[in-house]
Design a protein around this motif. Structure first.
Motif, PDB file in Angstrom:
ATOM      1  N   PRO A  86       0.108   1.511  -8.052  1.00  0.00           N
ATOM      2  CA  PRO A  86       0.443   2.814  -8.631  1.00  0.00           C
ATOM      3  C   PRO A  86       1.751   2.789  -9.419  1.00  0.00           C
ATOM      4  O   PRO A  86       2.770   2.296  -8.929  1.00  0.00           O
ATOM      5  CB  PRO A  86       0.568   3.729  -7.406  1.00  0.00           C
ATOM      6  CG  PRO A  86       0.788   2.834  -6.249  1.00  0.00           C
ATOM      7  CD  PRO A  86       0.259   1.475  -6.589  1.00  0.00           C
ATOM      8  N   ASP A 133       0.816  -1.221   0.000  1.00  0.00           N
ATOM      9  CA  ASP A 133       0.000   0.000   0.000  1.00  0.00           C
ATOM     10  C   ASP A 133       0.848   1.269   0.000  1.00  0.00           C
ATOM     11  O   ASP A 133       0.340   2.350  -0.257  1.00  0.00           O
ATOM     12  CB  ASP A 133      -0.928   0.021   1.220  1.00  0.00           C
ATOM     13  CG  ASP A 133      -1.967  -1.082   1.124  1.00  0.00           C
ATOM     14  OD1 ASP A 133      -2.247  -1.522  -0.015  1.00  0.00           O
ATOM     15  OD2 ASP A 133      -2.473  -1.519   2.177  1.00  0.00           O
ATOM     16  N   THR A 174       0.315   9.117 -10.442  1.00  0.00           N
ATOM     17  CA  THR A 174       0.542   7.744 -10.903  1.00  0.00           C
ATOM     18  C   THR A 174      -0.701   7.253 -11.632  1.00  0.00           C
ATOM     19  O   THR A 174      -1.772   7.833 -11.490  1.00  0.00           O
ATOM     20  CB  THR A 174       0.802   6.805  -9.704  1.00  0.00           C
ATOM     21  OG1 THR A 174      -0.252   6.973  -8.741  1.00  0.00           O
ATOM     22  CG2 THR A 174       2.128   7.112  -9.036  1.00  0.00           C
ATOM     23  N   GLY A 209      -4.125  -2.515  -9.984  1.00  0.00           N
ATOM     24  CA  GLY A 209      -4.299  -2.106  -8.591  1.00  0.00           C
ATOM     25  C   GLY A 209      -3.054  -1.528  -7.955  1.00  0.00           C
ATOM     26  O   GLY A 209      -2.998  -1.352  -6.733  1.00  0.00           O
ATOM     27  N   PHE A 221       5.340   1.583  -4.990  1.00  0.00           N
ATOM     28  CA  PHE A 221       4.972   2.059  -6.328  1.00  0.00           C
ATOM     29  C   PHE A 221       5.996   1.558  -7.337  1.00  0.00           C
ATOM     30  O   PHE A 221       7.025   0.995  -6.966  1.00  0.00           O
ATOM     31  CB  PHE A 221       4.895   3.594  -6.368  1.00  0.00           C
ATOM     32  CG  PHE A 221       6.225   4.271  -6.161  1.00  0.00           C
ATOM     33  CD1 PHE A 221       6.733   4.486  -4.892  1.00  0.00           C
ATOM     34  CD2 PHE A 221       6.980   4.701  -7.249  1.00  0.00           C
ATOM     35  CE1 PHE A 221       7.969   5.101  -4.698  1.00  0.00           C
ATOM     36  CE2 PHE A 221       8.213   5.326  -7.067  1.00  0.00           C
ATOM     37  CZ  PHE A 221       8.706   5.524  -5.788  1.00  0.00           C
ATOM     38  N   ASP A 240      -2.984   3.598 -12.389  1.00  0.00           N
ATOM     39  CA  ASP A 240      -3.250   2.332 -11.734  1.00  0.00           C
ATOM     40  C   ASP A 240      -3.031   1.191 -12.719  1.00  0.00           C
ATOM     41  O   ASP A 240      -3.653   1.153 -13.772  1.00  0.00           O
ATOM     42  CB  ASP A 240      -4.705   2.352 -11.254  1.00  0.00           C
ATOM     43  CG  ASP A 240      -5.027   1.134 -10.437  1.00  0.00           C
ATOM     44  OD1 ASP A 240      -5.171   0.048 -11.032  1.00  0.00           O
ATOM     45  OD2 ASP A 240      -5.103   1.254  -9.206  1.00  0.00           O
TER      46      ASP A 240
END
Ligand code: K7E
Ligand code: CUA
Length: 678
Positions: free
Chosen positions: A334, A251, A327, A332, A254, A329
């Protein structure tokens, strides 16, 4: 012929034996406080050693070099090694833990592949969860092609707390907790199908880098190879490591989209270059293969150009950009788009000669060392010059608009080393070491700049080479990729062993060769050959053993190693039970030398069984196993540990469970019956 050989050596052997006797005497005196049973008076022992040693050396035909090598590596019983090497187990999907200089294998850590002795992937809930973390959709993947282990660092030095390793085949990363040397997490890269440039950590392990390899549409979508230039992409993923939780945190992670060149190895900047990231690449030709259709093979197509691109990434700035939400997606996850990376000044290229491999940053972070597989040189780039070149704005761009800095603006030096340079490591004497795959050899060369004063050799020059056996890939020096390398030892991770060991059929072991790099100048000594019975270990890291501080037993009885906290399902002695709730049966069991409680578990076909076992012992090494036939359960329950497994009792009959670790004199009696009534 043979006799001549021995005669030639004989005078040397005699001289050396005198030396050995003297050394042995010193050794015995210095070790006389070791409480070895059976060692008698000092003088009589040393006399016995010198006499025996002479006879043994003669009988075995040992050369003076052999004898010094033996003295430098022999590790008496009970004496611990000075260094620990964490070596990739290649496509065994495991990690090897090797003591140095003895080169004894101390442990194999199960990572991507189930391993029954460690109870990894045979029922134990935490391990099943860890392995499942690496599944791709419905596909259970139970192997890995491990390449690059990365020890966690604090201030750019190994801190002995965590180990990461990538799986090239499926673009996954694993997190190993060095408190108990067990894998706690496997995570699948959500945008890439394979990787290579991982794992590499930033100097405080806030981020773990995973670079890509073979370009593909991000998110593993379909697109025809005709659309390679528009739809296929490279990537680098920046994983946030949460030290508190001991997990990579998707979470807060990236990725950055890169052109469809094949990104290869990466390394995080350190000291002066901290906050930057460097990855080399090949196939900037964007060859798409198709040798069967008369197209150039990948091998030829990807080797046409004289230059590929070193990727220079402003990591600190990329983190800001990702956190600002600029960013897109993908699956799901970034991803900073390529255009954004270019516009925000996150990505630059520097030309690098000819199908490069390996990017290794000097201890102070000043220089990036790149090997050209098809070029006899290593090329050294200056971080300062890179910064100046970026500031100057004097660049061209590639087909995607990425700035390509001028080679002469950023190159500091080139050193001709030999054929097939691959990977570099560093020591404390101002030397770098580079593997030469084609020779095969390891080259020692002297660095310039701030390193020049550390040795007497001319800067940026080849100093010495040592042959290795054979086909070296990576090399690993003691703490040799940190801000403070130790020198002393280097291991050459050789892919071919050929004639070094007994013939064991067409599939041969790999060969790890230990090399003494303790003396400056032209003075490298091969000390030891270690067969490694798993292929193909790519990289290893070597840490000072006293930086590791693992638990001897789990901190308290009833410990869950997956959460590293007390397990609510633990039982103490006297708390054991079998509880039925409809078709659900819960078994609360304890294990102690030499019995399980309960010893009878009576259930009915069709029951769903949840079974907890706590090893209530706190004695060092008092591990119990638990094997249950047919249901494919095998556990390792280490002192203090609570393990949970569950199953549906689909088979009726009588099943004997037993302890699979020989724990005590009455180990065979450590058993019980599970009776499943039809
Ligand atoms: Cu050179 Cu995967 Cu680091 Cu193999 S890689 S050698
Ligand atoms: Cu417990 Cu054998």
């Amino acid at each position: 012929m043979e006799e001549q050989g021995i005669r030639k050596y004989l005078p040397k052997v005699v001289v050396t034996l005198v030396l050995v006797a003297a050394l042995a005497m010193v050794f015995l005196i210095s070790c006389s406080d070791r409480d070895d049973e059976g060692s008698s008076g000092e003088s009589s022992s040393s006399a016995a050693v010198s006499g025996d040693a002479a006879a043994i050396a003669e009988e075995r035909g040992l050369t003076p070099d052999d004898i010094t090598a033996a003295l430098k590596t022999y590790t008496p019983t009970g004496v611990h090694d000075e260094y620990i090497m964490f070596a990739s187990g290649g496509h065994s999907g495991q990690v090897y833990v090797v003591g140095m200089p003895s080169m004894r294998i101390i442990k194999q850590i199960a990572v991507y592949t189930p391993e029954p002795w460690q109870g990894y992937g045979y029922g134990a809930e935490g391990t099943m969860e860890t392995l499942a973390g690496g599944d791709v959709g419905d596909h259970e993947i139970r192997w890995g092609d491990t390449h690059h282990p990365a020890l966690s660092e604090t201030g750019g030095d190994y801190d002995g707390q965590w180990l990461f390793i990538n799986d090239k085949a499926n673009a996954r990363l694993a997190t190993i907790d060095l408190r108990d040397f067990e894998t706690k997490q496997i995570i699948k890269n959500p945008i890439a199908i394979n990787d290579h440039g991982g794992s590499f950590v930033t100097p405080d392990t806030e981020w773990v880098i995973e670079g890509g390899q073979y370009a593909a549409p991000l998110g593993w979508e379909y697109s025809s190879l005709d659309n390679y230039e528009t739809d296929y992409r490279g990537m680098v993923t920046i994983w946030k490591f949460d030290r508190e939780a001991g997990r990579l945190d998707p979470d807060r992670s990236f990725a950055m989209e890169l052109p469809p060149y094949w990104q290869d190895l990466c390394d995080a900047g350190k000291k002066v270059s901290e906050g930057w990231l460097f990855c080399n690449s090949f196939n900037t030709e964007m060859a798409t293969g198709g040798v069967e259709d008369g197209e150039p093979s990948f091998e030829a197509g990807a080797s046409q150009r004289d230059m590929d691109y070193l990727h220079i990434i402003n990591l600190d700035r990329a983190i800001e950009v990702a956190q600002s939400g600029a960013t897109v997606d993908v699956n799901g996850f970034p991803v900073i788009p390529l255009d954004t990376a270019i516009d925000e000044g996150l990505l630059y290229f520097a030309p690098e000669p000819k199908s490069p491999h390996g990017v290794d940053i000097t201890p102070g972070g000043e220089y990036m060392v790149i090997s050209g597989k098809l070029d006899p040189h290593v090329t050294i780039y200056s971080f300062d010059k890179i910064q100046e070149a970026i500031a100057s704005g004097n660049w061209e761009t590639d087909g995607y608009g990425v700035p390509i800095l001028n080679f002469d603006d950023v190159m500091e030096a080139q050193v001709e080393l030999g054929l097939g340079p691959l990977h570099s490591q560093f020591d404390d004497k101002g030397y770098a070491y580079t593997s030469l795959f084609l020779e095969p050899a390891v080259a020692r060369w002297s660095l310039g700049g701030p390193y020049a004063e550390l040795n007497d050799d001319p800067e940026w020059s080849l100093v010495s080479k040592i042959n290795v056996h054979y086909n070296v890939g990576h090399i690993a020096a003691a703490e040799g990729d940190t801000v403070s390398p130790d020198g002393k030892y280097l291991v050459s991770l050789n892919k071919w062993a050929i004639d070094r060991f007994q013939n064991v059929g067409p599939l041969l072991p790999q060969n790890f060769q230990l090399i003494d790099i303790g003396q400056p100048g032209d003075n490298l000594q091969l000390l030891y050959d270690m067969p490694i019975p798993d292929g193909e270990p790519h990289y290893a890291q070597i840490i000072k053993a006293d930086k590791l501080n693992p638990w001897e037993v789990y901190p308290e009885v009833g410990w869950n190693p997956h959460t590293q906290s007390p397990d609510p399902n633990a039982s103490q002695i006297g708390e054991e039970s079998i509880v039925r709730d409809g078709n659900n049966v819960t078994v609360n069991m304890t294990a102690v030398r030499s019995h399980f409680t309960p010893e009878h578990v009576e259930i009915k076909a069709g029951d769903h069984v949840v079974w907890h076992i706590t090893n209530v012992e706190q004695t060092y090494d008092a591990t119990h196993g638990f094997s249950l036939p047919v249901y494919n359960i095998n556990l390792s329950i280490e002192p203090g540990e609570t393990v949970t497994f569950e199953f549906d009792a689909t088979e009726d009959g009588v099943f004997s469970y037993y302890c699979s670790e020989f724990c005590s004199a009455l180990h065979l009696e450590m058993t019980g019956y599970m009776l499943v009534e039809p």
